[in-house]
Design a protein around this motif. Sequence first.
Motif, PDB file in Angstrom:
ATOM      1  N   PHE A  16       0.860  -1.173   0.000  1.00  0.00           N
ATOM      2  CA  PHE A  16       0.000   0.000   0.000  1.00  0.00           C
ATOM      3  C   PHE A  16       0.901   1.229   0.000  1.00  0.00           C
ATOM      4  O   PHE A  16       2.056   1.163   0.430  1.00  0.00           O
ATOM      5  N   PRO A  17       0.391   2.374  -0.500  1.00  0.00           N
ATOM      6  CA  PRO A  17       1.231   3.575  -0.557  1.00  0.00           C
ATOM      7  C   PRO A  17       1.715   3.991   0.830  1.00  0.00           C
ATOM      8  O   PRO A  17       0.992   3.842   1.809  1.00  0.00           O
ATOM      9  N   LYS A  18       2.926   4.505   0.890  1.00  0.00           N
ATOM     10  CA  LYS A  18       3.479   4.967   2.173  1.00  0.00           C
ATOM     11  C   LYS A  18       2.604   6.073   2.742  1.00  0.00           C
ATOM     12  O   LYS A  18       2.105   6.915   2.016  1.00  0.00           O
ATOM     13  N   GLY A  19       2.390   6.040   4.049  1.00  0.00           N
ATOM     14  CA  GLY A  19       1.616   7.072   4.721  1.00  0.00           C
ATOM     15  C   GLY A  19       0.131   6.778   4.818  1.00  0.00           C
ATOM     16  O   GLY A  19      -0.609   7.538   5.424  1.00  0.00           O
ATOM     17  N   THR A  50      -3.166   5.341   6.315  1.00  0.00           N
ATOM     18  CA  THR A  50      -3.676   4.871   7.609  1.00  0.00           C
ATOM     19  C   THR A  50      -5.161   4.580   7.456  1.00  0.00           C
ATOM     20  O   THR A  50      -5.736   4.788   6.388  1.00  0.00           O
ATOM     21  N   LYS A  51      -5.799   4.115   8.533  1.00  0.00           N
ATOM     22  CA  LYS A  51      -7.245   3.871   8.490  1.00  0.00           C
ATOM     23  C   LYS A  51      -8.011   5.163   8.209  1.00  0.00           C
ATOM     24  O   LYS A  51      -9.035   5.156   7.538  1.00  0.00           O
ATOM     25  N   GLU A  52      -7.503   6.262   8.722  1.00  0.00           N
ATOM     26  CA  GLU A  52      -8.194   7.536   8.581  1.00  0.00           C
ATOM     27  C   GLU A  52      -8.148   8.082   7.154  1.00  0.00           C
ATOM     28  O   GLU A  52      -9.115   8.649   6.669  1.00  0.00           O
ATOM     29  N   ASN A  53      -7.013   7.946   6.476  1.00  0.00           N
ATOM     30  CA  ASN A  53      -6.903   8.524   5.136  1.00  0.00           C
ATOM     31  C   ASN A  53      -6.929   7.471   4.021  1.00  0.00           C
ATOM     32  O   ASN A  53      -6.510   7.738   2.904  1.00  0.00           O
ATOM     33  N   SER A  59       7.942   2.556  -3.680  1.00  0.00           N
ATOM     34  CA  SER A  59       7.218   3.580  -2.918  1.00  0.00           C
ATOM     35  C   SER A  59       6.080   2.970  -2.109  1.00  0.00           C
ATOM     36  O   SER A  59       5.045   3.586  -1.918  1.00  0.00           O
ATOM     37  N   ALA A  60       6.287   1.755  -1.614  1.00  0.00           N
ATOM     38  CA  ALA A  60       5.212   1.048  -0.921  1.00  0.00           C
ATOM     39  C   ALA A  60       5.638   0.602   0.472  1.00  0.00           C
ATOM     40  O   ALA A  60       6.814   0.551   0.794  1.00  0.00           O
ATOM     41  N   ASP A  61       4.641   0.284   1.267  1.00  0.00           N
ATOM     42  CA  ASP A  61       4.833  -0.315   2.586  1.00  0.00           C
ATOM     43  C   ASP A  61       4.076  -1.631   2.633  1.00  0.00           C
ATOM     44  O   ASP A  61       3.169  -1.874   1.836  1.00  0.00           O
ATOM     45  N   ARG A  62       4.442  -2.461   3.582  1.00  0.00           N
ATOM     46  CA  ARG A  62       3.715  -3.691   3.883  1.00  0.00           C
ATOM     47  C   ARG A  62       3.534  -3.741   5.388  1.00  0.00           C
ATOM     48  O   ARG A  62       4.280  -3.121   6.134  1.00  0.00           O
TER      49      ARG A  62
END
Length: 158
Positions: free
Chosen positions: A119-122, A124-127, A138-141
Motif C-alpha cells: 500500500f502507498p506509504k503514509g 492509515t485507516k483515517e486517510n 514507494s510502498a509499505d507492507r
Amino acid sequence: MTKKLFIGAFCFFWIGSCTQEQERKDYEVQENELANFSVISPELYPEERLEVKLNGELVVETGINTSWTHSFWKHFYYPDSIKLIEVSIYYKGEKKLEKVYRDTLMTSNSRSIIVSRTFPKGITKENYKQHGFVPMDSADRKITLVDDSVHYKNTWVY
C-alpha cells in the motif's frame, strides 16, 4: 609445481566450503490440521524475497527473482516450542522490512504470519482510499502475527 599447489589449495578450499553448507530442514506440511505455524502472503514482487526464522532457524524462504509470485498460504509443523519469530522482507537484495516477535503466543496451538499487500506509504485507516498497483519502491507492507484460534474463530477456512 606452483600450478599444482595452486590447484590443490583451490580444491581444498572448495571442498571445505561445500561441506560447511548445512541442509535446511523442510517443516512444510500439506494438511493445515497438522500445522502449528503458517505464513500467508497475497503476492511478492519480482526480486522480492520473504524469510521467516523460528528460534533463529530459517524455516521459510520464498520469492522468485525473475517473475511474479502469486499468493500463497504455507503450513508448517515446527516440533520445538516457538519462542522467537523473525520475519524479513528483502527487495533487490536490500532489507525493506523486519519484524521480530519474542515470547508471544507460546501457548497457542497454531499461529499465522500474515503479510499484507503493498500500500502507498503514509496510508492509515483515517486517510485510506482505494489504490491499484503500488510500485515496491514507494510502498509499505504490514506484517501481523495472529493466534489462529482467535483470528479464524467462526470462519470456514479451507
